[in-house]
Design a protein around this motif. Sequence first.
Motif, PDB file in Angstrom:
ATOM      1  N   ASP A  91       0.902  -1.169  -0.302  1.00  0.00           N
ATOM      2  CA  ASP A  91      -0.679   0.216  -0.109  1.00  0.00           C
ATOM      3  C   ASP A  91       1.073   1.238   0.282  1.00  0.00           C
ATOM      4  O   ASP A  91       0.934   1.574  -0.951  1.00  0.00           O
ATOM      5  CB  ASP A  91      -0.428  -0.348   1.114  1.00  0.00           C
ATOM      6  CG  ASP A  91      -1.816   1.067   1.209  1.00  0.00           C
ATOM      7  OD1 ASP A  91      -2.218   1.268   0.314  1.00  0.00           O
ATOM      8  OD2 ASP A  91      -2.775   0.971   2.118  1.00  0.00           O
ATOM      9  N   THR A  92       1.020   2.147   1.546  1.00  0.00           N
ATOM     10  CA  THR A  92       2.224   2.450   1.452  1.00  0.00           C
ATOM     11  C   THR A  92       4.121   2.068   1.044  1.00  0.00           C
ATOM     12  O   THR A  92       4.317   3.221   0.396  1.00  0.00           O
ATOM     13  CB  THR A  92       2.241   3.573   2.828  1.00  0.00           C
ATOM     14  OG1 THR A  92       2.542   2.887   3.751  1.00  0.00           O
ATOM     15  CG2 THR A  92       1.078   3.780   2.942  1.00  0.00           C
ATOM     16  N   GLY A  93       3.913   1.494   1.219  1.00  0.00           N
ATOM     17  CA  GLY A  93       5.681   0.501   0.967  1.00  0.00           C
ATOM     18  C   GLY A  93       5.827   0.637   2.512  1.00  0.00           C
ATOM     19  O   GLY A  93       6.742   0.360   2.483  1.00  0.00           O
ATOM     20  N   LEU A  94       5.669   0.884   3.845  1.00  0.00           N
ATOM     21  CA  LEU A  94       6.177   1.419   4.511  1.00  0.00           C
ATOM     22  C   LEU A  94       6.845   0.203   5.192  1.00  0.00           C
ATOM     23  O   LEU A  94       7.323  -0.083   5.553  1.00  0.00           O
ATOM     24  CB  LEU A  94       5.634   2.294   4.973  1.00  0.00           C
ATOM     25  CG  LEU A  94       6.468   3.626   6.244  1.00  0.00           C
ATOM     26  CD1 LEU A  94       7.232   4.568   5.822  1.00  0.00           C
ATOM     27  CD2 LEU A  94       5.565   4.507   7.463  1.00  0.00           C
ATOM     28  N   THR A  95       5.541  -0.614   5.069  1.00  0.00           N
ATOM     29  CA  THR A  95       5.986  -2.025   6.470  1.00  0.00           C
ATOM     30  C   THR A  95       7.379  -2.735   5.702  1.00  0.00           C
ATOM     31  O   THR A  95       7.791  -3.042   6.505  1.00  0.00           O
ATOM     32  CB  THR A  95       4.535  -3.215   5.757  1.00  0.00           C
ATOM     33  OG1 THR A  95       3.284  -2.147   6.450  1.00  0.00           O
ATOM     34  CG2 THR A  95       4.985  -4.402   7.105  1.00  0.00           C
ATOM     35  N   LEU A  96       7.160  -3.044   4.398  1.00  0.00           N
ATOM     36  CA  LEU A  96       8.376  -3.634   3.647  1.00  0.00           C
ATOM     37  C   LEU A  96       9.149  -3.116   3.636  1.00  0.00           C
ATOM     38  O   LEU A  96      10.489  -4.066   3.443  1.00  0.00           O
ATOM     39  CB  LEU A  96       7.156  -4.111   1.706  1.00  0.00           C
ATOM     40  CG  LEU A  96       6.113  -5.513   2.452  1.00  0.00           C
ATOM     41  CD1 LEU A  96       5.189  -5.050   0.954  1.00  0.00           C
ATOM     42  CD2 LEU A  96       7.174  -6.625   2.892  1.00  0.00           C
ATOM     43  N   HIS A  97       9.234  -1.413   3.253  1.00  0.00           N
ATOM     44  CA  HIS A  97      10.629  -0.995   3.492  1.00  0.00           C
ATOM     45  C   HIS A  97      11.891  -1.130   4.945  1.00  0.00           C
ATOM     46  O   HIS A  97      12.060  -1.393   4.994  1.00  0.00           O
ATOM     47  CB  HIS A  97      10.248   0.175   2.857  1.00  0.00           C
ATOM     48  CG  HIS A  97      11.410   1.229   3.218  1.00  0.00           C
ATOM     49  ND1 HIS A  97      12.148   1.519   1.935  1.00  0.00           N
ATOM     50  CD2 HIS A  97      11.674   2.298   4.097  1.00  0.00           C
ATOM     51  CE1 HIS A  97      13.435   2.570   2.480  1.00  0.00           C
ATOM     52  NE2 HIS A  97      12.813   2.922   3.465  1.00  0.00           N
ATOM     53  N   ILE A  98      10.475  -0.954   6.092  1.00  0.00           N
ATOM     54  CA  ILE A  98      11.029  -1.370   6.691  1.00  0.00           C
ATOM     55  C   ILE A  98      11.669  -2.404   7.575  1.00  0.00           C
ATOM     56  O   ILE A  98      12.448  -2.747   7.985  1.00  0.00           O
ATOM     57  CB  ILE A  98      10.006  -0.466   7.657  1.00  0.00           C
ATOM     58  CG1 ILE A  98       9.765   0.521   8.539  1.00  0.00           C
ATOM     59  CG2 ILE A  98      10.400  -1.195   9.784  1.00  0.00           C
ATOM     60  CD1 ILE A  98       8.556   1.543   9.021  1.00  0.00           C
ATOM     61  N   LEU A  99      10.805  -3.373   6.560  1.00  0.00           N
ATOM     62  CA  LEU A  99      11.101  -5.016   7.053  1.00  0.00           C
ATOM     63  C   LEU A  99      12.565  -5.036   6.323  1.00  0.00           C
ATOM     64  O   LEU A  99      13.500  -5.883   6.858  1.00  0.00           O
ATOM     65  CB  LEU A  99       9.869  -5.305   7.086  1.00  0.00           C
ATOM     66  CG  LEU A  99       8.870  -5.464   7.723  1.00  0.00           C
ATOM     67  CD1 LEU A  99       7.995  -6.607   7.438  1.00  0.00           C
ATOM     68  CD2 LEU A  99       9.907  -6.380   9.166  1.00  0.00           C
ATOM     69  N   LYS A 100      12.485  -4.963   5.236  1.00  0.00           N
ATOM     70  CA  LYS A 100      13.615  -4.798   4.308  1.00  0.00           C
ATOM     71  C   LYS A 100      15.175  -4.487   4.727  1.00  0.00           C
ATOM     72  O   LYS A 100      15.715  -4.738   4.723  1.00  0.00           O
ATOM     73  CB  LYS A 100      13.290  -4.299   2.788  1.00  0.00           C
ATOM     74  CG  LYS A 100      14.406  -4.081   1.763  1.00  0.00           C
ATOM     75  CD  LYS A 100      13.964  -4.566   0.655  1.00  0.00           C
ATOM     76  CE  LYS A 100      15.661  -4.050  -0.765  1.00  0.00           C
ATOM     77  NZ  LYS A 100      14.890  -3.515  -1.790  1.00  0.00           N
ATOM     78  N   ASN A 101      14.709  -3.229   5.195  1.00  0.00           N
ATOM     79  CA  ASN A 101      15.789  -2.101   6.086  1.00  0.00           C
ATOM     80  C   ASN A 101      16.515  -3.086   6.976  1.00  0.00           C
ATOM     81  O   ASN A 101      17.686  -3.102   7.406  1.00  0.00           O
ATOM     82  CB  ASN A 101      15.604  -0.433   6.310  1.00  0.00           C
ATOM     83  CG  ASN A 101      15.936   0.212   4.828  1.00  0.00           C
ATOM     84  OD1 ASN A 101      16.136  -0.184   4.481  1.00  0.00           O
ATOM     85  ND2 ASN A 101      15.211   0.539   5.358  1.00  0.00           N
ATOM     86  N   LYS A 102      15.674  -2.915   7.884  1.00  0.00           N
ATOM     87  CA  LYS A 102      15.785  -4.263   9.059  1.00  0.00           C
ATOM     88  C   LYS A 102      16.783  -5.714   8.716  1.00  0.00           C
ATOM     89  O   LYS A 102      17.812  -6.358   9.548  1.00  0.00           O
ATOM     90  CB  LYS A 102      14.544  -4.717   9.729  1.00  0.00           C
ATOM     91  CG  LYS A 102      14.134  -4.065  10.863  1.00  0.00           C
ATOM     92  CD  LYS A 102      14.565  -4.345  12.230  1.00  0.00           C
ATOM     93  CE  LYS A 102      13.624  -2.968  13.742  1.00  0.00           C
ATOM     94  NZ  LYS A 102      14.583  -2.642  14.195  1.00  0.00           N
ATOM     95  N   LEU A 103      16.353  -6.843   8.033  1.00  0.00           N
ATOM     96  CA  LEU A 103      17.278  -7.776   7.344  1.00  0.00           C
ATOM     97  C   LEU A 103      18.174  -6.870   6.751  1.00  0.00           C
ATOM     98  O   LEU A 103      18.896  -7.792   6.649  1.00  0.00           O
ATOM     99  CB  LEU A 103      16.527  -8.309   6.034  1.00  0.00           C
ATOM    100  CG  LEU A 103      14.768  -8.768   7.109  1.00  0.00           C
ATOM    101  CD1 LEU A 103      13.715  -8.982   5.269  1.00  0.00           C
ATOM    102  CD2 LEU A 103      15.447 -10.150   7.067  1.00  0.00           C
ATOM    103  N   ASN A 138      -6.890   2.019  -5.800  1.00  0.00           N
ATOM    104  CA  ASN A 138      -6.344   2.480  -4.075  1.00  0.00           C
ATOM    105  C   ASN A 138      -7.324   1.943  -3.269  1.00  0.00           C
ATOM    106  O   ASN A 138      -7.918   2.509  -1.856  1.00  0.00           O
ATOM    107  CB  ASN A 138      -6.746   4.018  -3.947  1.00  0.00           C
ATOM    108  CG  ASN A 138      -5.082   4.622  -4.003  1.00  0.00           C
ATOM    109  OD1 ASN A 138      -4.107   3.411  -3.463  1.00  0.00           O
ATOM    110  ND2 ASN A 138      -4.705   5.287  -3.970  1.00  0.00           N
ATOM    111  N   GLU A 139      -8.755   0.857  -3.517  1.00  0.00           N
ATOM    112  CA  GLU A 139      -9.523   0.851  -3.124  1.00  0.00           C
ATOM    113  C   GLU A 139      -9.109  -0.233  -1.732  1.00  0.00           C
ATOM    114  O   GLU A 139      -8.364  -0.848  -1.744  1.00  0.00           O
ATOM    115  CB  GLU A 139     -11.131  -0.418  -3.070  1.00  0.00           C
ATOM    116  CG  GLU A 139      -9.928  -1.031  -4.294  1.00  0.00           C
ATOM    117  CD  GLU A 139      -9.776  -0.891  -6.021  1.00  0.00           C
ATOM    118  OE1 GLU A 139      -9.145   0.096  -5.552  1.00  0.00           O
ATOM    119  OE2 GLU A 139      -9.522  -2.287  -6.621  1.00  0.00           O
TER     120      GLU A 139
END
Length: 161
Positions: A91-103, A138-139
Motif C-alpha cells: 500500500d504505502t510500502g512502509l511495512t515492507l520498506h522497514i522490514l527490508k531495511n531491518k533484514l 486505491n480501494e
Amino acid sequence: MQTLISEEQLKTKIAELKETLKKNKYDSAICVLNGAYLFFAELTKDLDVEIDFIKASSYRNTHSTGELNIIMADFDKFKDKNVLLVDDVCDTGLTLHILKNKLLQYGCKNVDICVLLDKKAAHEELYEPNYYAFEIGNEFVIGFGLDYNGKYRTLPYIAVM
Ligand code: IMP
Ligand code: MG
C-alpha cells in the motif's frame, strides 16, 4: 461486497508468478503475517526454498497508523542469505520498506519483495516491489488473507468492501 479477483484468477496468476520465481535461487522465503498466509502457502508450495515467518502489524480499520509493530521476528538467522519477503499488499510500502531495511541491517545479502497486490498509486517508485501478482487501485480489499478488523481473511477470492 463485490468480487475483484476470482479464485480462478488467483490460482492462475500465482502459478505464473511461481514459475518466474523459480528462475532465482532464494535461500529463504519470509511470510509477513497475518495477511500473506494464504498467498504464501500457495506461492511456496513445490518451490525449493526454506520458509520463515515475521509477524508485523500497522493497520487499524481501513487506515494505516503509520507505525509498524514488529511482533515476532528473528532477523539474525537471515545473515548472508538471499531472501524473498512476501506480503499480501504493498500500500504505502512502509511495512515492507522497514522490514527490508531491518533484514539488511542484520546482514542479509539480498532482499527481494513479492506481493499479491500492488496498490501502485499509493506509493513512490522507491517502494515498488520486485514482484506482484495483481495491480489494483486505491480501494480497500478483503479476502484471500486480507482482513477488515480481523474478519474475512478466509474468503477464497478478493473483494472490495
Ligand atoms: P503499507 O505499510 O501501507 O504498505 O501497508 C501494508 C499493510 O497494510 C499490509 O500488509 C496489509 O496488512 C494492510 N493493508 C493495506 N491495504 C489493505 C487492504 O486493502 N485490505 C486489507 N489490508 C490492507
Ligand atoms: Mg500485512
